[in-house]
Design an enzyme around this catalytic site. Structure first.
Site, PDB file in Angstrom:
ATOM      1  N   SER A   4       0.821  -1.202   0.000  1.00 18.54           N
ATOM      2  CA  SER A   4       0.000   0.000   0.000  1.00 18.54           C
ATOM      3  C   SER A   4       0.860   1.258   0.000  1.00 18.54           C
ATOM      4  CB  SER A   4      -0.901   0.006   1.246  1.00 18.54           C
ATOM      5  OG  SER A   4      -1.523   1.259   1.446  1.00 18.54           O
ATOM      6  N   TYR A  16      -1.174  -0.073   9.932  1.00 15.12           N
ATOM      7  CA  TYR A  16      -1.402  -0.753   8.650  1.00 15.12           C
ATOM      8  C   TYR A  16      -0.207  -0.570   7.717  1.00 15.12           C
ATOM      9  CZ  TYR A  16      -3.593  -1.379   4.014  1.00 15.12           C
ATOM     10  OH  TYR A  16      -3.894  -1.753   2.729  1.00 15.12           O
ATOM     11  N   LYS A  33       2.468  -3.425   6.294  1.00 20.47           N
ATOM     12  CA  LYS A  33       2.755  -3.629   4.869  1.00 20.47           C
ATOM     13  C   LYS A  33       4.253  -3.511   4.589  1.00 20.47           C
ATOM     14  CE  LYS A  33      -1.432  -4.217   3.138  1.00 20.47           C
ATOM     15  NZ  LYS A  33      -1.827  -5.493   2.488  1.00 20.47           N
TER      16      LYS A  33
END
Length: 316
Positions: free
Chosen positions: A122, A146, A150
């Site tokens: 991402s 998050y 990643k």
């Protein structure tokens, strides 16, 4: 050859499964014998005799054992706990995005087949606020759990690839639009809300202002890029195993104006703005994007906002 797709009931996963079933074969891999689809639930999987559906979390040891038998030759690892939800439920995000993914990598390593693995990373790896431009030399500095998950997986996958355990390729996705309404906790979902609402002439409220800038890609283009990454995973590894994908950079106002020109000219009256600073700085302040490494490898964006909106209108 055997294919595994985690997160197969998601917006991207469902389209990828359909495309895989429609392809006569994958360059570098051959014709699929089994296509295993894994997610917590599975709505209307493709009617293809090669499809195996396994419901449950890939992070559950029993589910992991089921989805890797037969051992996959190619894995599309899409499953994750998305941005807002991973921020609000730290332990769940850590368990799925990091611990669960590491269990998957270890299981594949022990099987000894060195499968290709495509990981959907991402743009959240860059954090916020972003610099005046983002390119291949921009440092990664996640500002959300998050994004940290990643980036951690990108690093692990590069190391597993270096050691020959896997042939991994990570692609950093921009906003994929228009996602359907779903309580998945993705804070970037407002771009899909906007496009989906204006497509059918409905009002919407956005957590960003009209000048917010976004990096966007259609689902069709995303699937094209994932399949291209799979082809790259069948080639000798080069200098990179992770790429920031090219994306269209547009403002919210650009999208509204495009709908005004296409429709009754009332799109602007249907949009209400209620900016939330945390979301605007993370997902609505995206600077010019330059992706020469991905461009050189053959990754592509939609070409124009008009093309993206045309594809969005065709998305069920």
């Amino acid at each position: 050859m055997n294919i595994l797709v985690t997160g197969a009931n998601g917006y991207v996963g469902r389209a990828l499964a359909q495309r895989l079933c429609a392809l006569p074969g994958l360059p570098g891999y051959g014709t699929p014998a089994t296509i295993t689809l894994c997610d917590l639930t599975m709505d209307e999987p493709p009617a293809d005799l090669r499809v195996r559906v396994v419901t449950g979390s890939f992070a559950d040891p029993s589910v992991l054992a089921a989805i890797t038998d037969p051992a996959p030759d190619l894995v599309f690892h899409l499953a994750c706990v998305a941005s807002g939800r991973a921020e609000e439920q730290f332990e769940l995000g850590l368990q799925v995005n990091l611990a669960g993914s590491l269990q998957l990598l270890e299981h594949l390593r022990r099987q000894g087949k060195s499968p290709g693995l495509i990981f959907t990373s991402s743009i959240a790896v860059f954090g916020a606020p972003l610099p005046d431009r983002v390119d291949d030399d921009t440092p990664t500095a996640p500002a959300l759990s998050y994004g940290a998950h990643k980036l951690s997986m990108e690093i692990l996958l590069a190391d597993y690839t270096r050691r020959g355990f896997l042939r991994a390729r990570s692609v950093r996705l921009p906003g994929i639009v228009p996602r359907p309404p779903a309580p998945n906790g993705a804070w970037s979902a407002f771009s899909s809300t906007l496009i989906r609402a204006l497509t059918v002439g409905e009002p919407c409220t956005l957590p960003v202002g009209p000048q917010a800038t976004l990096w966007l890609m259609s689902r069709q283009c995303c699937i094209d890029n994932l399949l291209h990454a799979a082809w790259l995973a069948a080639q000798p590894v080069g200098d990179r195993t992770a790429w920031t994908l090219p994306a269209l950079r547009v403002s919210v106002q650009d999208i509204v104006q495009a709908f005004d020109e296409r429709g009754d000219g009332q799109a602007g009256t249907r949009v209400r703005y209620a900016p939330e600073p945390a979301i605007e700085v993370q997902f609505g302040s995206q600077p010019p994007l330059f992706t020469p490494a991905a461009d050189a490898e053959g990754f592509r964006h939609d070409g124009s906002l008009a093309a993206l909106l045309d594809r969005a209108a065709q998305t069920p």
